[in-house]
Scaffold this motif. Structure first.
Motif, PDB file in Angstrom:
ATOM      1  N   GLY A  42      46.269  67.562  61.716  1.00 37.25           N
ATOM      2  CA  GLY A  42      47.070  68.748  62.022  1.00 37.25           C
ATOM      3  C   GLY A  42      48.208  68.936  61.055  1.00 37.25           C
ATOM      4  N   LEU A  43      49.190  69.723  61.483  1.00 37.28           N
ATOM      5  CA  LEU A  43      50.344  70.049  60.647  1.00 37.28           C
ATOM      6  C   LEU A  43      51.484  69.067  60.892  1.00 37.28           C
ATOM      7  N   VAL A  44      52.212  68.735  59.817  1.00 31.55           N
ATOM      8  CA  VAL A  44      53.344  67.810  59.897  1.00 31.55           C
ATOM      9  C   VAL A  44      54.481  68.381  59.068  1.00 31.55           C
ATOM     10  N   ALA A  45      55.710  68.289  59.584  1.00 28.65           N
ATOM     11  CA  ALA A  45      56.901  68.740  58.863  1.00 28.65           C
ATOM     12  C   ALA A  45      57.733  67.517  58.477  1.00 28.65           C
ATOM     13  N   ILE A  46      58.039  67.393  57.175  1.00 30.69           N
ATOM     14  CA  ILE A  46      58.806  66.268  56.648  1.00 30.69           C
ATOM     15  C   ILE A  46      59.850  66.832  55.689  1.00 30.69           C
ATOM     16  N   ASN A  81      55.385  58.743  60.500  1.00 34.44           N
ATOM     17  CA  ASN A  81      56.726  58.294  60.885  1.00 34.44           C
ATOM     18  C   ASN A  81      57.776  58.414  59.783  1.00 34.44           C
ATOM     19  N   GLY A  82      57.405  58.871  58.587  1.00 41.28           N
ATOM     20  CA  GLY A  82      58.360  59.057  57.495  1.00 41.28           C
ATOM     21  C   GLY A  82      58.672  57.810  56.694  1.00 41.28           C
ATOM     22  N   THR A  93      62.732  61.989  56.735  1.00 46.68           N
ATOM     23  CA  THR A  93      62.849  62.545  58.091  1.00 46.68           C
ATOM     24  C   THR A  93      61.617  63.365  58.424  1.00 46.68           C
ATOM     25  N   ILE A  94      61.038  63.072  59.577  1.00 47.26           N
ATOM     26  CA  ILE A  94      59.945  63.882  60.119  1.00 47.26           C
ATOM     27  C   ILE A  94      60.569  64.828  61.139  1.00 47.26           C
ATOM     28  N   TYR A  95      60.235  66.097  61.056  1.00 48.80           N
ATOM     29  CA  TYR A  95      60.755  67.089  61.998  1.00 48.80           C
ATOM     30  C   TYR A  95      59.704  67.376  63.062  1.00 48.80           C
TER      31      TYR A  95
END
Length: 114
Positions: A42-46, A81-82, A93-95
């Motif tokens: 899926g999608l991940v924001a970092i 987990n970044g 940082t993972i958002y």
């Protein structure tokens, strides 16, 4: 933890068209630069700035291990987990990301009231 949620796409389908599988995209969200990655999970924001020297992670590549690889010095950050995979620098940082009926949202931590 309190988050302010910012809509970045109208729906998940639009997000996946804008960010094809195994690709990244730079997003500007409330004054922050965020790398949105599209993995098989899926999608991940970092965070976009590499913790090592600040280069844009959205210009990097995604590995088969769900890591974003910085294009400058090949530092690898887990999209789970970044963590920097070789423990050579700070973690990224993972958002939080939420896919809702009304769109795709990224959560930014709110500063506590003073």
């Amino acid at each position: 933890m309190e988050y302010s949620w910012h809509k970045v796409f109208e729906n998940e389908e639009e997000a996946k068209v804008q960010v094809p599988l195994r690709q990244t995209k730079l997003l500007a969200v409330a004054g922050k630069e965020i790398c949105l990655a599209h993995t098989a999970a899926g999608l991940v924001a970092i965070q976009d700035a590499c913790p090592h020297m600040g280069h844009s992670l959205s210009r990097g590549k995604l590995s088969y291990l769900d890591e974003v690889v910085c294009p400058w010095h090949s530092y690898r950050y887990s999209l789970h987990n970044g963590k920097e995979c070789d423990y050579r620098t700070r973690n990224a940082t993972i958002y939080p990301l939420a896919i809702r009926e009304g769109g795709v949202y990224i959560g930014l931590q709110q500063k506590p009231a003073q």
